[in-house]
Structure formats: C-alpha cells, structure tokens
Enzyme design. Sequence first.
Site, PDB file in Angstrom:
ATOM      1  N   GLY A  97      31.188  42.686  43.058  1.00  0.00           N
ATOM      2  CA  GLY A  97      30.425  41.287  43.210  1.00  0.00           C
ATOM      3  C   GLY A  97      30.672  41.279  44.673  1.00  0.00           C
ATOM      4  CG  HIS A 110      40.046  18.119  67.649  1.00  0.00           C
ATOM      5  ND1 HIS A 110      40.987  17.081  68.954  1.00  0.00           N
ATOM      6  CD2 HIS A 110      39.494  19.283  68.168  1.00  0.00           C
ATOM      7  CE1 HIS A 110      40.830  17.972  70.158  1.00  0.00           C
ATOM      8  NE2 HIS A 110      40.516  19.147  69.460  1.00  0.00           N
ATOM      9  CE  LYS A 143      32.961  34.116  35.628  1.00  0.00           C
ATOM     10  NZ  LYS A 143      32.150  35.471  35.994  1.00  0.00           N
ATOM     11  CD  GLU A 202      29.242  29.069  36.963  1.00  0.00           C
ATOM     12  OE1 GLU A 202      29.289  30.080  36.716  1.00  0.00           O
ATOM     13  OE2 GLU A 202      30.611  28.936  36.539  1.00  0.00           O
ATOM     14  CD  GLU A 235      36.374  37.416  42.101  1.00  0.00           C
ATOM     15  OE1 GLU A 235      36.343  36.163  41.895  1.00  0.00           O
ATOM     16  OE2 GLU A 235      35.750  37.587  42.711  1.00  0.00           O
TER      17      GLU A 235
HETATM   18  O1  F6P Z   1      34.157  34.686  39.668  1.00  0.00           O
HETATM   19  C1  F6P Z   1      34.140  35.823  38.935  1.00  0.00           C
HETATM   20  C2  F6P Z   1      33.235  36.917  39.492  1.00  0.00           C
HETATM   21  O2  F6P Z   1      32.520  37.813  38.419  1.00  0.00           O
HETATM   22  C3  F6P Z   1      32.847  37.153  40.772  1.00  0.00           C
HETATM   23  O3  F6P Z   1      33.571  38.532  41.280  1.00  0.00           O
HETATM   24  C4  F6P Z   1      31.663  36.989  40.973  1.00  0.00           C
HETATM   25  O4  F6P Z   1      31.676  37.467  42.159  1.00  0.00           O
HETATM   26  C5  F6P Z   1      30.958  36.216  40.560  1.00  0.00           C
HETATM   27  O5  F6P Z   1      31.332  35.748  39.644  1.00  0.00           O
HETATM   28  C6  F6P Z   1      29.205  36.307  40.117  1.00  0.00           C
HETATM   29  O6  F6P Z   1      29.101  37.288  39.366  1.00  0.00           O
HETATM   30  P1  F6P Z   1      27.419  37.196  39.154  1.00  0.00           P
HETATM   31  O7  F6P Z   1      27.091  38.294  40.003  1.00  0.00           O
HETATM   32  O8  F6P Z   1      27.642  38.748  38.049  1.00  0.00           O
HETATM   33  O9  F6P Z   1      26.660  36.236  38.578  1.00  0.00           O
END
Ligand code: F6P
Length: 533
Positions: A262, A379, A498, A207, A348
């Site tokens: 993370g 509410h 993923k 992403e 997580e």
């Molecule tokens: O959702 C999984 C994950 O590895 C999280 O633990 C992490 O915060 C997020 O993706 C983003 O990862 P990155 O900082 O490596 O882009």
Amino acid sequence: MPTVQAALAAHFQAIRDTHLRELFAQDPARFERFSLRVGGILLDYSKNRITPETLSLLLQLAETADVAGWRERMFSGDKINHTEGRAVLHTALRNVSNTPVMVDGEDVMPAVNAVLVSMEAFAAQVRSGAWRGYTGKPITDVVNIGIGGSDLGPQMVCQALKPYQSPQLRAHFMSNVDGAHVVEILENLDPETTLFIVASKTFTTQETMSNAHYVREWFLQQARDPAHIAKHFVAVSTNRAAVMDFGIDPANMFGFWDWVGGRYSLWSAIGLPIVLAVGMENFRALLAGAHAMDQHFRSAPLAENMPVILALLGVWYNNYFAAESQVILPYDHYLRSLPMYLQQADMESNGKSVDRDGNPVSQSTGPIIWGATGINGQHAFYQLIHQGTKLIPADFIISVTPPTALHAHHDILMANFLAQTEALMRGRTLEETVASGASEPLAPKVFAGNHPSNALLLDALTPHTLGMLIALYEHKIFVQGVIWNLNSYDQWGVELGKQLAKQILPELHAASAVHSHDASTNGLINHYREQVQ
Ligand code: F6P
C-alpha cells in the site's frame, strides 16, 4: 576479527566528540568527497559526522548484511515479504524499459502495461470532457476516497506537481472517517460533475468503505437511479469481488496486485488521481524518474549509491549516536506533504521490533520521521534542533530552479536553506558570540553546532525528479530494513487497533454499561455512551 558492528562501535567512541568544523578544516575536498549527483539530484552529505573510515566501515556493514543480494532478490520478484508470502515489486510498476519481471513463472509486465493503457484511456476521456456525468455535463471535480497508501502518495504527488495540473479538474482527497472531512469536501461539490475514485488495495478498510457508502448515498439522493453510478464511481483495488459487491462495474475498476505494498502503490492504479490531475505524459515521466533511480540503485557500486549512502548515514545516527528521529525539511511549498508521506513509507516499513527470523531485534530500528516545510519550521521547531538535547539528523530538500517567476523569493529561500545547514554544522563559539556583540548572559547565545544534515538539491521539481526523489527514499528504507534484518513490507502492528475498533463500535451504543475492557477504556466508552444516548 571484531565484527563490523564492534569496529563501528569503537570508531564511534573515537570520533563522537570530533566537531564537523574540524573535519571541514582538515579536508578542503570534503564536499567533493562526500557528495554525489544522480540525474537531476545532487546529494551533499559532507555535513555529516563521518570520516572516510566511517564510510568504509558502514559500507562493510552493508556488505555483511548482503544488501546487494537482497536488492537483487527484490528486483527479481523473490517473495521477500515472507510473512505474507509476497514479492515486493513496486519497481516493476515503473519498469519503463519493460524487461520481463517474473512472479510465479509469469512476466508481470504485460498486465502492468495494460493497466497503464486503461488508465490513460480513461483519464483522456475525463480530461477532454468526453466522459460525461449522468446529466451530460463534463467532470469538474475528482474525489479520491482512500486512506494510508491509498491516499498519501497520490495526494502528495498531486500537490507537488500543481504547476502541471489541469485547471479544469480539481482533485480532492477524502481519507478521514471524521464526518467533518467528508462534509467539508462534499459541501462544495455538484454530484452531476463529480467523479469518485474509491481507492483501497483490500477494499475492506473501514474508513474508506464507510466514506464510500456514505458518498454513494449522497450521490443517489440527487441522481436517484443506481445506473448512474457507473458514470461517477470508479474503483482502484486488488479485490475485484468486493468492488463488484459495492456496486461498481468491474469495467470501471483499475487493478493492481498483492506484490504492491500500500505505501509503495502510488506508481500503480492508485496513481489514477495523479493521471487525472497532470495527464498521462507527466505520470509516465514520474515513473521514468523512479525507474532511473531504480537503475542507479540496482547497478551503482555501494560506495556511490545514493539510497545506500542515505541509508547508512541513517543507521550511523540511529544505532551509534542513538538518534531517535529523522527530520525531513523541504524548502518547497509544493513538497509540504512529503514529510507526512515519508512517515508512512518509513515508519510502517521499519517500525518493527521482531526480525525476519522472528526474534526480538537487538538494536534500535526505524527512526521517527517528522518534519514540515523548512522555512516555516525555522520559526517553529528549529530551536530544538539547534540547541535542544537531542541529536536530530536532518534532510534539507530544495530545487535550484524555482517553480514560479518569483526569483527573489527563491533566493531568500535558498539563502535560508544554506544558512540553516551551516549554522547547524558550525554552531557559534563563545569567542564568536562575544565578537558578534552579544551582551551577557552569553551562555544561552552559544551554539554547540555539530548537528548533521544532508542537502538534496533537485535541478527543478519536475515529474521526473519527483519520481527519482520518492524512489530514493523507498530504496533507503529498503537498505535500512536489510541492515536491521527486518521484513519492511508487512504491517501486522496496525491490525490490532483495527480489530479492536470493530469490537468497540457497537459498544458505543450498548443498552447497559460496558465492562469488557480495562477500567480506562470502559470508563471512556461509558462516558461517551451516556452522553450520546
Ligand atoms: O494502515 C494500514 C494499511 O493497511 C496501510 O498499509 C494501507 O496503506 C492502508 O491501511 C489502506 O489500506 P487499503 O488500501 O487496503 O484500504
């Protein structure tokens, strides 16, 4: 000798039907007994379904699980994230007392401090207007491109510290790979005055990288010369090689380390948007607040230890009352993203069904975390907490000093905060319902009450108390992980989705029908394929 778990199970049977009204009636000193103040935070946990015996048994549980031993292992850099062979040292990132913290025989503090200094220098340039875009204009907008821990923490903190923000610099957070999120942010931005922070621990997250590549193209459409990227793109990552591959000068990279998870990374360079928004002094105050909570957690006896108490109460409801969720209710507009932030931090971390030894767990582990600002929740969903069939322990959070001059508003907020915790606790008996003048039918107007809650009162929402509050929850999660014998610092579960997404992506435009999945997934892929062709 029965195990402490067996003793707790027997004790649960003995007090499960005891009403909080009774417990308050029996003990006028219940507030003093079951409240705790640490720095600028007061925790009242007296509206929980506990007696002194409950607490004593829960403390024994913590001792049996060796919470104190694991705590020391975490703080001293042991590789307690054993599935990834990593230390867990977000506490080193805010170790403002600067005592050495060793990983593999090396003190990490000089490197931690060096990154803070480079963040400070960079932010000072951007904030003062000395850092210029490619046409010589100062930066007006900062966009953090990141997801999960590389988004939720900085976003939540920037929102929480809005009163401390510089009005000259607007912060934006682009996390979703949904083009609508990307377009919505970019449409109001000028490439000449926008700075992009590509924030990703791994620098491989689909992403984030897709958004970063798209945004770079968007920028170059106007700026033309790739040499201008240096003025408009910086990276925050542990992966220097991938940052260089992307085309960002390593001089514009702010690093951190594999021992920062993370979801525990807002204290690291991932906090760069915070520094840009509120300045280094306030970021250091945030770190100092977290450090104050770290010191409390590390040194206070378990019975007077705020994160330990919160964790044990959570275990009590999760494992004995079979509560499935925990609701977070900030009575503070600026803390409206806290429930979402804590969702990742907690779910997580402790959303695990295999223990540290690789065995299936024999008890329920991490709760479902949810919530919203309390006053809006009243509410919307409070009805279910008051009169539904589920037991939902609640954390109510408010500041004593309001963030604005609207003091009369704040009194209303506070009155509601108190009224809700009281109503959840007391409920309303049939007699009280009759006395209130309610008409028939009466049964739906009677409330059982006996719903537990914690009240957390911050003196004021400042960088320092916010740091304390976040660290409080981090350590709560840690203690629960120890009691459930989990590794709270890996997240293998998210990997499967993923991998599958990468496999499915080319199939969405396959020339012929896809048959490689189950019938449902095949059917959906083919439906999409046919529509978009
Ligand atoms: O959702 C999984 C994950 O590895 C999280 O633990 C992490 O915060 C997020 O993706 C983003 O990862 P990155 O900082 O490596 O882009």
